[in-house]
Design a protein around this motif. Sequence first.
Motif, PDB file in Angstrom:
ATOM      1  N   VAL A  65     -24.925   7.453  -5.346  1.00 29.54           N
ATOM      2  CA  VAL A  65     -24.344   6.405  -6.199  1.00 29.54           C
ATOM      3  C   VAL A  65     -23.001   6.876  -6.765  1.00 29.54           C
ATOM      4  O   VAL A  65     -22.020   6.116  -6.784  1.00 29.54           O
ATOM      5  CB  VAL A  65     -25.323   6.014  -7.329  1.00 29.54           C
ATOM      6  CG1 VAL A  65     -24.641   5.169  -8.386  1.00 29.54           C
ATOM      7  CG2 VAL A  65     -26.516   5.271  -6.746  1.00 29.54           C
ATOM      8  N   TRP A  66     -22.947   8.132  -7.204  1.00 30.47           N
ATOM      9  CA  TRP A  66     -21.683   8.658  -7.736  1.00 30.47           C
ATOM     10  C   TRP A  66     -20.613   8.725  -6.650  1.00 30.47           C
ATOM     11  O   TRP A  66     -19.442   8.405  -6.903  1.00 30.47           O
ATOM     12  CB  TRP A  66     -21.895  10.029  -8.370  1.00 30.47           C
ATOM     13  CG  TRP A  66     -22.447   9.936  -9.751  1.00 30.47           C
ATOM     14  CD1 TRP A  66     -23.712  10.227 -10.154  1.00 30.47           C
ATOM     15  CD2 TRP A  66     -21.753   9.472 -10.909  1.00 30.47           C
ATOM     16  NE1 TRP A  66     -23.850   9.986 -11.494  1.00 30.47           N
ATOM     17  CE2 TRP A  66     -22.657   9.521 -11.991  1.00 30.47           C
ATOM     18  CE3 TRP A  66     -20.460   9.023 -11.145  1.00 30.47           C
ATOM     19  CZ2 TRP A  66     -22.305   9.148 -13.276  1.00 30.47           C
ATOM     20  CZ3 TRP A  66     -20.112   8.655 -12.434  1.00 30.47           C
ATOM     21  CH2 TRP A  66     -21.024   8.710 -13.477  1.00 30.47           C
ATOM     22  N   ILE A  67     -20.999   9.135  -5.448  1.00 30.80           N
ATOM     23  CA  ILE A  67     -20.040   9.182  -4.339  1.00 30.80           C
ATOM     24  C   ILE A  67     -19.516   7.783  -4.037  1.00 30.80           C
ATOM     25  O   ILE A  67     -18.314   7.581  -3.844  1.00 30.80           O
ATOM     26  CB  ILE A  67     -20.686   9.801  -3.084  1.00 30.80           C
ATOM     27  CG1 ILE A  67     -20.919  11.291  -3.288  1.00 30.80           C
ATOM     28  CG2 ILE A  67     -19.819   9.564  -1.840  1.00 30.80           C
ATOM     29  CD1 ILE A  67     -21.708  11.941  -2.164  1.00 30.80           C
ATOM     30  N   GLN A  68     -20.399   6.803  -4.018  1.00 31.33           N
ATOM     31  CA  GLN A  68     -19.972   5.437  -3.742  1.00 31.33           C
ATOM     32  C   GLN A  68     -19.077   4.899  -4.850  1.00 31.33           C
ATOM     33  O   GLN A  68     -18.101   4.196  -4.574  1.00 31.33           O
ATOM     34  CB  GLN A  68     -21.185   4.535  -3.545  1.00 31.33           C
ATOM     35  CG  GLN A  68     -21.897   4.791  -2.246  1.00 31.33           C
ATOM     36  CD  GLN A  68     -23.163   3.964  -2.090  1.00 31.33           C
ATOM     37  OE1 GLN A  68     -23.828   3.630  -3.063  1.00 31.33           O
ATOM     38  NE2 GLN A  68     -23.513   3.649  -0.852  1.00 31.33           N
ATOM     39  N   LEU A  69     -19.387   5.222  -6.084  1.00 31.66           N
ATOM     40  CA  LEU A  69     -18.543   4.791  -7.202  1.00 31.66           C
ATOM     41  C   LEU A  69     -17.149   5.400  -7.094  1.00 31.66           C
ATOM     42  O   LEU A  69     -16.139   4.691  -7.240  1.00 31.66           O
ATOM     43  CB  LEU A  69     -19.199   5.165  -8.532  1.00 31.66           C
ATOM     44  CG  LEU A  69     -18.446   4.743  -9.782  1.00 31.66           C
ATOM     45  CD1 LEU A  69     -18.426   3.223  -9.885  1.00 31.66           C
ATOM     46  CD2 LEU A  69     -19.091   5.355 -11.009  1.00 31.66           C
ATOM     47  N   ILE A  70     -17.087   6.697  -6.824  1.00 33.32           N
ATOM     48  CA  ILE A  70     -15.788   7.348  -6.646  1.00 33.32           C
ATOM     49  C   ILE A  70     -15.055   6.738  -5.459  1.00 33.32           C
ATOM     50  O   ILE A  70     -13.842   6.485  -5.524  1.00 33.32           O
ATOM     51  CB  ILE A  70     -15.973   8.871  -6.462  1.00 33.32           C
ATOM     52  CG1 ILE A  70     -16.456   9.504  -7.763  1.00 33.32           C
ATOM     53  CG2 ILE A  70     -14.675   9.533  -6.007  1.00 33.32           C
ATOM     54  CD1 ILE A  70     -16.905  10.943  -7.624  1.00 33.32           C
ATOM     55  N   GLY A  71     -15.773   6.470  -4.377  1.00 34.20           N
ATOM     56  CA  GLY A  71     -15.161   5.873  -3.196  1.00 34.20           C
ATOM     57  C   GLY A  71     -14.594   4.485  -3.455  1.00 34.20           C
ATOM     58  O   GLY A  71     -13.493   4.167  -3.011  1.00 34.20           O
ATOM     59  N   VAL A  72     -15.332   3.664  -4.183  1.00 31.39           N
ATOM     60  CA  VAL A  72     -14.843   2.310  -4.489  1.00 31.39           C
ATOM     61  C   VAL A  72     -13.582   2.377  -5.345  1.00 31.39           C
ATOM     62  O   VAL A  72     -12.589   1.691  -5.067  1.00 31.39           O
ATOM     63  CB  VAL A  72     -15.947   1.472  -5.179  1.00 31.39           C
ATOM     64  CG1 VAL A  72     -15.384   0.222  -5.808  1.00 31.39           C
ATOM     65  CG2 VAL A  72     -17.035   1.122  -4.182  1.00 31.39           C
ATOM     66  N   VAL A  73     -13.613   3.217  -6.376  1.00 34.87           N
ATOM     67  CA  VAL A  73     -12.432   3.361  -7.235  1.00 34.87           C
ATOM     68  C   VAL A  73     -11.253   3.891  -6.420  1.00 34.87           C
ATOM     69  O   VAL A  73     -10.127   3.398  -6.540  1.00 34.87           O
ATOM     70  CB  VAL A  73     -12.740   4.267  -8.446  1.00 34.87           C
ATOM     71  CG1 VAL A  73     -11.474   4.623  -9.206  1.00 34.87           C
ATOM     72  CG2 VAL A  73     -13.743   3.594  -9.362  1.00 34.87           C
ATOM     73  N   ALA A  74     -11.510   4.887  -5.560  1.00 39.09           N
ATOM     74  CA  ALA A  74     -10.440   5.460  -4.744  1.00 39.09           C
ATOM     75  C   ALA A  74      -9.851   4.429  -3.790  1.00 39.09           C
ATOM     76  O   ALA A  74      -8.625   4.351  -3.632  1.00 39.09           O
ATOM     77  CB  ALA A  74     -10.968   6.661  -3.963  1.00 39.09           C
TER      78      ALA A  74
END
Length: 178
Positions: free
Chosen positions: A150-159
């Motif tokens: 979930v954290w990886i996906q959140l960082i990915g979406v923001v990026a």
Amino acid sequence: MEIFRIIADLIDLRSFSNLWYWIAVAVVWSSASHWVLGVPWDMVGRARRKGGRATSDLVALAEINSRRLDTIWSEAGLVISIMFPFALSFLAVTGFVYGAEFSQALFLFALPLSAVFALSVSLSRRLSAQFESSSLAPEAVIAALARHRVWIQLIGVVAIVVTSFWGMFQNLRYAAFL
């Protein structure tokens, strides 16, 4: 001479208008959210659904990968801690101070991935310590990997959003000079 223009357009270093850059962004973030701490996400789903052998395989793979990353960090963490911020600051200065679009693109690629790497190292150190004390239930491993994803996906979406907006800004700015 038309073929040379086509080839030059394909390898253009104006990254934000290049299709290959956006394909690379999509592939990297897709892979980052699929391979959570080196464990494929479909294996986590299979362990949740079926249990048994799938769960023990998942725990074994998570243990191997967490110890591997923990060992890499223990042996090369100092070098990584020095070299990677140097490379990031080089890209930031050449990209945003001197206006090199290729450096901007690499910086917007590497900065969020460094956050993912830091989170992965943190998780691997916690899991390695718990694996050594044999106090980790398989459900806890699954939950830890799910939170990490979930954290990886959140960082990915923001990026992706930040990179997209910056890329649109650069393309509009470049188009204004034409």
